[in-house]
Design an enzyme around this catalytic site. Sequence first.
Site, PDB file in Angstrom:
ATOM      1  N   ARG A 234      39.675  32.266  26.156  1.00  0.00           N
ATOM      2  CA  ARG A 234      39.435  32.356  24.704  1.00  0.00           C
ATOM      3  C   ARG A 234      39.851  33.713  24.148  1.00  0.00           C
ATOM      4  NH1 ARG A 234      33.382  30.538  24.314  1.00  0.00           N
ATOM      5  NH2 ARG A 234      33.652  31.208  22.142  1.00  0.00           N
TER       6      ARG A 234
ATOM      7  N   TYR B  63      43.194  25.252  32.528  1.00  0.00           N
ATOM      8  CA  TYR B  63      42.495  25.165  31.241  1.00  0.00           C
ATOM      9  C   TYR B  63      43.505  24.854  30.147  1.00  0.00           C
ATOM     10  CZ  TYR B  63      38.031  27.201  32.818  1.00  0.00           C
ATOM     11  OH  TYR B  63      36.827  27.423  33.428  1.00  0.00           O
TER      12      TYR B  63
ATOM     13  N   ARG C 155      31.740  27.128  35.110  1.00  0.00           N
ATOM     14  CA  ARG C 155      30.581  27.165  34.211  1.00  0.00           C
ATOM     15  C   ARG C 155      31.080  27.270  32.785  1.00  0.00           C
ATOM     16  NH1 ARG C 155      26.961  31.465  37.681  1.00  0.00           N
ATOM     17  NH2 ARG C 155      26.333  29.977  39.284  1.00  0.00           N
TER      18      ARG C 155
ATOM     19  N   ASP D 259      31.334  27.355  28.828  1.00  0.00           N
ATOM     20  CA  ASP D 259      30.423  27.896  27.816  1.00  0.00           C
ATOM     21  C   ASP D 259      29.954  26.834  26.836  1.00  0.00           C
ATOM     22  OD1 ASP D 259      30.452  30.658  28.477  1.00  0.00           O
ATOM     23  OD2 ASP D 259      32.511  30.740  27.727  1.00  0.00           O
TER      24      ASP D 259
END
Lengths: 257, 257
Positions: free
Chosen positions: B210, B122, B62, B64
Amino acid sequence: MRSIHKAAMKKRRRNICLFVSYDGTAYHGFQRQNNCLAVQNVLEEALTKVCGDNIELAAAGRTDAGVHAKGQVVNFFTDGKIPFLNLPRAVNRFLPHDIVATSACEVERDFSALHSAKSKLYIYKVYENKIPDPFLRRFVWSYEYDLSLAPMQRALSYLVGKHDFSSFKSAGSVEGINPVRTLYDASCTKEGDIYTFRFFGDGFLYHMVRNIVGTVVKAGNGRLNPDLMPEILAKRDRNFAGKMAPPQGLTLWRVYY
Amino acid sequence: MRSIHKAAMKKRRRNICLFVSYDGTAYHGFQRQNNCLAVQNVLEEALTKVCGDNIELAAAGRTDAGVHAKGQVVNFFTDGKIPFLNLPRAVNRFLPHDIVATSACEVERDFSALHSAKSKLYIYKVYENKIPDPFLRRFVWSYEYDLSLAPMQRALSYLVGKHDFSSFKSAGSVEGINPVRTLYDASCTKEGDIYTFRFFGDGFLYHMVRNIVGTVVKAGNGRLNPDLMPEILAKRDRNFAGKMAPPQGLTLWRVYY
């Protein structure tokens, strides 16, 4: 439309040359317009805030709607006192993220970003894939059919040199403009699925690069014999060349003075 | 919000797995929302048109708001008869240019894009330059201060392995979730002005990547001793890590099953 009296502007003390980079996706081209957003409107507004006097600028290349620039060059006259080294960062504070001033310098009074330009480099990118790439789509022509490099290189080779490019000039060009231009380089390389076209020349007619790319891609796709290029040039008639390539693949890469 | 009875959906004959790539700039994240545009809304609407029954899908990650995906994976149940090989091009006709279905396959009934995922990769990109680049700005964190590669690599090295990542978990995480994750790779390379961070692990907490990047960049900028990373991890408290890096540098690169 704003209009500053040319004579009044020429009385200003400094002539500033500014290098600008932009993603043209959101703009109706470079040139100032009344009822839609052009890069020039946004730039002049930001420069006016930073310089303190009403800025009107001239640009090396009037890129079309959706066309990008990595090395656009503009100049303007101002009495503002900001040191030119500080100008890019100062003006970037008033610019949206898709327009960036990259550097600046002070130039002689008779320098004109438009008229002093000796040659320009345009780059056009084609992405050959049945499935488009959402990360490239703003900056390439997504082409879903097969392409071959060799016939495109062959077609381009006929364009190098001094020619009458009337066959690649769109309607809407300034009437009576000299259609003879010199291309020092017209070439294509391939890396992965991306074809990169380079056009380096002393000047370009209206839509000339996009009309050439549309024609050359037709050769790359097997629908045009590349050896017909001299004939297409000789016709001096837009109807004999291929369809115009879309704007998003094109970038004004660099201007030479 | 649409809601299809789970039991009714499970009665459908086919379970389709679809690979999706998107530029997340314009979306409020992946997950379906009521009052703003999410990637899931757009995808489900397009799939519903192509498949002929009301599609509700599950996704591997999911992402952002503002985060991108190169290899997002979703699955959904349908009675639609379209061959899976034709599905990507069919659905792309109903998708905006910033969301692209890249491939599809038919999978066993018990496959879930979310629950069957074994690991994820990622990628986070930082662009180090005083002047931002309008062509990169959607896909990088533009960082105008100095960075050094070595201290960032050193800080990252402490994160590889099985750890309690509570210090890098944002508030808003699901309560009671197990904060222990394994990172198989946490590294950084530099090419030109671009730093590319890779995070490959068995799972990621809310905002974990992040928050890690924000902390590691602090080390790269000389404001954090990289050898404090084990201590920050041991605190298991978000307040000891650095500020969260912005979303646009992050891309869900690939999901492994």
